[in-house]
Design a protein around this motif. Structure first.
Motif, PDB file in Angstrom:
ATOM      1  N   ARG A 214       0.820  -1.216   0.000  1.00  0.00           N
ATOM      2  CA  ARG A 214       0.000   0.000   0.000  1.00  0.00           C
ATOM      3  C   ARG A 214       0.852   1.263   0.000  1.00  0.00           C
ATOM      4  O   ARG A 214       0.456   2.300  -0.545  1.00  0.00           O
ATOM      5  CB  ARG A 214      -0.937   0.000   1.219  1.00  0.00           C
ATOM      6  N   SER A 215       2.047   1.176   0.563  1.00  0.00           N
ATOM      7  CA  SER A 215       2.928   2.346   0.601  1.00  0.00           C
ATOM      8  C   SER A 215       3.353   2.796  -0.799  1.00  0.00           C
ATOM      9  O   SER A 215       3.799   3.926  -0.975  1.00  0.00           O
ATOM     10  CB  SER A 215       4.176   2.039   1.445  1.00  0.00           C
ATOM     11  N   ARG A 216       3.218   1.908  -1.791  1.00  0.00           N
ATOM     12  CA  ARG A 216       3.609   2.244  -3.151  1.00  0.00           C
ATOM     13  C   ARG A 216       2.422   2.626  -4.030  1.00  0.00           C
ATOM     14  O   ARG A 216       2.574   2.823  -5.236  1.00  0.00           O
ATOM     15  CB  ARG A 216       4.347   1.063  -3.788  1.00  0.00           C
ATOM     16  N   VAL A 217       1.247   2.732  -3.436  1.00  0.00           N
ATOM     17  CA  VAL A 217       0.049   3.108  -4.196  1.00  0.00           C
ATOM     18  C   VAL A 217      -0.200   4.601  -4.043  1.00  0.00           C
ATOM     19  O   VAL A 217      -0.368   5.098  -2.929  1.00  0.00           O
ATOM     20  CB  VAL A 217      -1.186   2.321  -3.710  1.00  0.00           C
ATOM     21  N   ASP A 218      -0.226   5.297  -5.159  1.00  0.00           N
ATOM     22  CA  ASP A 218      -0.558   6.714  -5.172  1.00  0.00           C
ATOM     23  C   ASP A 218      -2.077   6.824  -5.264  1.00  0.00           C
ATOM     24  O   ASP A 218      -2.657   6.736  -6.348  1.00  0.00           O
ATOM     25  CB  ASP A 218       0.099   7.401  -6.373  1.00  0.00           C
ATOM     26  N   VAL A 219      -2.733   6.998  -4.120  1.00  0.00           N
ATOM     27  CA  VAL A 219      -4.193   6.993  -4.111  1.00  0.00           C
ATOM     28  C   VAL A 219      -4.766   8.227  -4.799  1.00  0.00           C
ATOM     29  O   VAL A 219      -5.918   8.218  -5.248  1.00  0.00           O
ATOM     30  CB  VAL A 219      -4.728   6.886  -2.666  1.00  0.00           C
ATOM     31  N   THR A 220      -3.985   9.301  -4.894  1.00  0.00           N
ATOM     32  CA  THR A 220      -4.464  10.503  -5.567  1.00  0.00           C
ATOM     33  C   THR A 220      -4.493  10.291  -7.082  1.00  0.00           C
ATOM     34  O   THR A 220      -5.496  10.577  -7.745  1.00  0.00           O
ATOM     35  CB  THR A 220      -3.565  11.705  -5.230  1.00  0.00           C
ATOM     36  N   ARG A 221      -3.405   9.774  -7.623  1.00  0.00           N
ATOM     37  CA  ARG A 221      -3.328   9.515  -9.055  1.00  0.00           C
ATOM     38  C   ARG A 221      -4.090   8.259  -9.442  1.00  0.00           C
ATOM     39  O   ARG A 221      -4.711   8.191 -10.502  1.00  0.00           O
ATOM     40  CB  ARG A 221      -1.855   9.374  -9.466  1.00  0.00           C
ATOM     41  N   GLY A 222      -4.050   7.263  -8.562  1.00  0.00           N
ATOM     42  CA  GLY A 222      -4.697   5.981  -8.853  1.00  0.00           C
ATOM     43  C   GLY A 222      -3.702   5.020  -9.483  1.00  0.00           C
ATOM     44  O   GLY A 222      -2.874   5.405 -10.312  1.00  0.00           O
ATOM     45  N   LEU A 223      -3.786   3.760  -9.093  1.00  0.00           N
ATOM     46  CA  LEU A 223      -2.870   2.751  -9.630  1.00  0.00           C
ATOM     47  C   LEU A 223      -3.229   2.383 -11.061  1.00  0.00           C
ATOM     48  O   LEU A 223      -2.346   2.112 -11.881  1.00  0.00           O
ATOM     49  CB  LEU A 223      -2.916   1.497  -8.736  1.00  0.00           C
ATOM     50  N   PHE A 224      -4.518   2.387 -11.382  1.00  0.00           N
ATOM     51  CA  PHE A 224      -4.985   1.959 -12.694  1.00  0.00           C
ATOM     52  C   PHE A 224      -5.473   3.150 -13.514  1.00  0.00           C
ATOM     53  O   PHE A 224      -6.131   4.051 -12.986  1.00  0.00           O
ATOM     54  CB  PHE A 224      -6.104   0.925 -12.552  1.00  0.00           C
ATOM     55  N   GLU A 225      -5.161   3.120 -14.798  1.00  0.00           N
ATOM     56  CA  GLU A 225      -5.560   4.171 -15.728  1.00  0.00           C
ATOM     57  C   GLU A 225      -7.078   4.105 -15.949  1.00  0.00           C
ATOM     58  O   GLU A 225      -7.592   3.106 -16.450  1.00  0.00           O
ATOM     59  CB  GLU A 225      -4.829   3.980 -17.060  1.00  0.00           C
ATOM     60  N   PRO A 226      -7.830   5.167 -15.575  1.00  0.00           N
ATOM     61  CA  PRO A 226      -9.293   5.121 -15.707  1.00  0.00           C
ATOM     62  C   PRO A 226      -9.774   4.912 -17.137  1.00  0.00           C
ATOM     63  O   PRO A 226     -10.849   4.353 -17.357  1.00  0.00           O
ATOM     64  CB  PRO A 226      -9.731   6.494 -15.173  1.00  0.00           C
ATOM     65  N   ARG A 227      -8.983   5.356 -18.119  1.00  0.00           N
ATOM     66  CA  ARG A 227      -9.403   5.184 -19.519  1.00  0.00           C
ATOM     67  C   ARG A 227      -9.304   3.738 -19.983  1.00  0.00           C
ATOM     68  O   ARG A 227      -9.904   3.376 -20.998  1.00  0.00           O
ATOM     69  CB  ARG A 227      -8.541   6.060 -20.432  1.00  0.00           C
ATOM     70  N   ALA A 228      -8.571   2.911 -19.245  1.00  0.00           N
ATOM     71  CA  ALA A 228      -8.389   1.512 -19.636  1.00  0.00           C
ATOM     72  C   ALA A 228      -9.580   0.697 -19.130  1.00  0.00           C
ATOM     73  O   ALA A 228      -9.601   0.239 -17.994  1.00  0.00           O
ATOM     74  CB  ALA A 228      -7.085   0.967 -19.074  1.00  0.00           C
ATOM     75  N   LEU A 229     -10.566   0.519 -19.997  1.00  0.00           N
ATOM     76  CA  LEU A 229     -11.757  -0.232 -19.615  1.00  0.00           C
ATOM     77  C   LEU A 229     -11.497  -1.730 -19.625  1.00  0.00           C
ATOM     78  O   LEU A 229     -12.174  -2.498 -18.960  1.00  0.00           O
ATOM     79  CB  LEU A 229     -12.913   0.119 -20.552  1.00  0.00           C
ATOM     80  N   ARG A 230     -10.540  -2.152 -20.406  1.00  0.00           N
ATOM     81  CA  ARG A 230     -10.036  -3.528 -20.409  1.00  0.00           C
ATOM     82  C   ARG A 230      -8.524  -3.471 -20.610  1.00  0.00           C
ATOM     83  O   ARG A 230      -7.989  -2.490 -21.104  1.00  0.00           O
ATOM     84  CB  ARG A 230     -10.663  -4.351 -21.537  1.00  0.00           C
ATOM     85  N   GLY A 231      -7.831  -4.539 -20.236  1.00  0.00           N
ATOM     86  CA  GLY A 231      -6.387  -4.582 -20.433  1.00  0.00           C
ATOM     87  C   GLY A 231      -5.606  -3.734 -19.450  1.00  0.00           C
ATOM     88  O   GLY A 231      -4.467  -3.348 -19.723  1.00  0.00           O
ATOM     89  N   GLN A 232      -6.210  -3.451 -18.277  1.00  0.00           N
ATOM     90  CA  GLN A 232      -5.503  -2.635 -17.279  1.00  0.00           C
ATOM     91  C   GLN A 232      -4.229  -3.316 -16.822  1.00  0.00           C
ATOM     92  O   GLN A 232      -3.230  -2.652 -16.519  1.00  0.00           O
ATOM     93  CB  GLN A 232      -6.407  -2.400 -16.060  1.00  0.00           C
ATOM     94  N   ASP A 233      -4.263  -4.660 -16.773  1.00  0.00           N
ATOM     95  CA  ASP A 233      -3.083  -5.387 -16.320  1.00  0.00           C
ATOM     96  C   ASP A 233      -1.925  -5.246 -17.297  1.00  0.00           C
ATOM     97  O   ASP A 233      -0.766  -5.101 -16.897  1.00  0.00           O
ATOM     98  CB  ASP A 233      -3.416  -6.865 -16.088  1.00  0.00           C
ATOM     99  N   LYS A 234      -2.215  -5.257 -18.601  1.00  0.00           N
ATOM    100  CA  LYS A 234      -1.159  -5.071 -19.605  1.00  0.00           C
ATOM    101  C   LYS A 234      -0.526  -3.689 -19.494  1.00  0.00           C
ATOM    102  O   LYS A 234       0.693  -3.542 -19.632  1.00  0.00           O
ATOM    103  CB  LYS A 234      -1.722  -5.263 -21.016  1.00  0.00           C
ATOM    104  N   LEU A 235      -1.354  -2.691 -19.253  1.00  0.00           N
ATOM    105  CA  LEU A 235      -0.845  -1.327 -19.135  1.00  0.00           C
ATOM    106  C   LEU A 235       0.024  -1.171 -17.888  1.00  0.00           C
ATOM    107  O   LEU A 235       1.111  -0.580 -17.947  1.00  0.00           O
ATOM    108  CB  LEU A 235      -2.017  -0.344 -19.087  1.00  0.00           C
ATOM    109  N   LEU A 236      -0.417  -1.728 -16.765  1.00  0.00           N
ATOM    110  CA  LEU A 236       0.370  -1.635 -15.540  1.00  0.00           C
ATOM    111  C   LEU A 236       1.692  -2.380 -15.694  1.00  0.00           C
ATOM    112  O   LEU A 236       2.742  -1.906 -15.251  1.00  0.00           O
ATOM    113  CB  LEU A 236      -0.433  -2.201 -14.368  1.00  0.00           C
ATOM    114  N   LEU A 237       1.655  -3.550 -16.340  1.00  0.00           N
ATOM    115  CA  LEU A 237       2.894  -4.301 -16.570  1.00  0.00           C
ATOM    116  C   LEU A 237       3.845  -3.511 -17.458  1.00  0.00           C
ATOM    117  O   LEU A 237       5.066  -3.505 -17.216  1.00  0.00           O
ATOM    118  CB  LEU A 237       2.582  -5.654 -17.209  1.00  0.00           C
TER     119      LEU A 237
END
Length: 327
Positions: free
Chosen positions: A169-192
């Protein structure tokens, strides 16, 4: 955005974030698997209702868990996961899909590995397929083969699946968000892709098993692959803009197919499961072509049930994706 059922905010070891969109029956099975964890560290469950058309109050569920239920207007699974992470109190945030079940020792094994690998901050759990008949066997064959091929020599993995992904949790930027909101699918590929840019691959934890239960007919299973690929194409464009590349080389794809064939002899469905995997791959190619093309393929897009005609290069709306489910 509202909180339906609250628990006293206090520190715990693991916060489990589960987005749900109308999949309440599957969620019940997921929560049951969490309630039967063996020797687990302290944990909380955060369920984020992503604007379900028929919301349910989980306070009536006869399962004893430290649970917080949140509700938001439908915004997609990325927004739901970010919203859940904002309310997490655990040292580790574990993301799980509503149609998954965790093995009884999963949380204990995760916590042990987190403490053993103190320098790592992202962790990939082992995802296996489940469900009745050919579809369940196909899903398991596909997932197990991919993970074998993406495993690195140092115990990390060049693969990420948000059906069982954990981060400190210390590495999660809760203000920015861990996941890109525009990514409706494939969020895991983008994070990787973002992790790869920093050469920070997830630590693979093979003894933390999450079962992705697929209860679809073969036709619906293949149709979902087509639709998912269509929507993921928008995410692929984001990946290319940030990382410059997306996907595996043809050589790696061929090696995975060979491995699939060899592993299929251990499956009851055998070569038939391999055939379904190949068909799923081909449908994904067609889905990406449909997204990027216009003209003759425009009518193809219109005919896809549940998908409105979307101009090439424009991301499908979250309302479109909502009809397919956000899990």
């Amino acid at each position: 955005m509202t909180a339906i059922s609250c628990r006293q905010a206090r520190e715990c070891a693991i916060s489990i974030v589960i987005p749900v969109y109308n999949q309440w029956q599957a969620l019940g099975s997921c929560l049951e698997s969490l309630s039967t964890q063996s020797d687990a560290p302290s944990f909380e469950v955060i369920v984020v209702d992503d604007g379900s058309s028929h919301p349910q109050d989980l306070t009536t569920v006869p399962i004893v868990l430290r649970l917080l239920q949140l509700r938001q207007p439908h915004g997609g699974v990325s927004v739901a996961r970010n919203y859940g992470a904002q309310h997490a109190n655990g040292d580790v945030v574990l993301f799980v899909d509503s149609d998954c079940r965790l093995d009884a020792n999963c949380l204990r094994a995760l916590w042990n590995r987190v403490n053993t690998h103190a320098s790592d901050y992202v962790f990939q759990l082992r995802i296996v397929g489940g469900g009745p008949g050919l579809v369940g066997e196909t899903e398991n064959l596909d997932l197990s083969t991919i993970q074998r091929h993406r495993l690195l020599a140092d115990g990390r993995i060049c693969w990420l699946n948000t059906a069982g992904f954990a981060i400190r949790r210390s590495r999660v930027d809760v203000t920015r968000g861990l996941f890109e909101p525009r990514a409706l699918r494939g969020q895991d590929k983008l994070l990787l892709a973002e992790l790869r840019l920093r050469n920070e691959y997830p630590r693979y934890i093979p003894d933390c098993v999450v079962q992705h239960v697929v209860r679809l007919s073969l036709l619906k299973y293949l149709t979902k692959a087509l639709r998912t690929a269509y929507v993921e194409s928008a995410t692929d464009r984001i990946i290319v803009s940030r990382a410059g590349t997306v996907g595996s080389s043809n050589t790696k794809r061929f090696a995975i197919l060979i491995s699939l064939w060899r592993a299929s002899h251990r499956q009851p469905s055998g070569a038939l499961a391999v055939g379904v995997v190949i068909m799923k791959r081909l449908l994904k190619v067609i889905g990406r072509m449909a997204y990027s093309s216009s003209g003759p393929l425009q009518s193809f897009r219109t005919c896809m049930r549940g998908i409105s005609t979307t101009p090439s290069g424009v991301e499908p709306s979250s309302e479109e994706i909502g009809r397919w489910g956000s899990g």
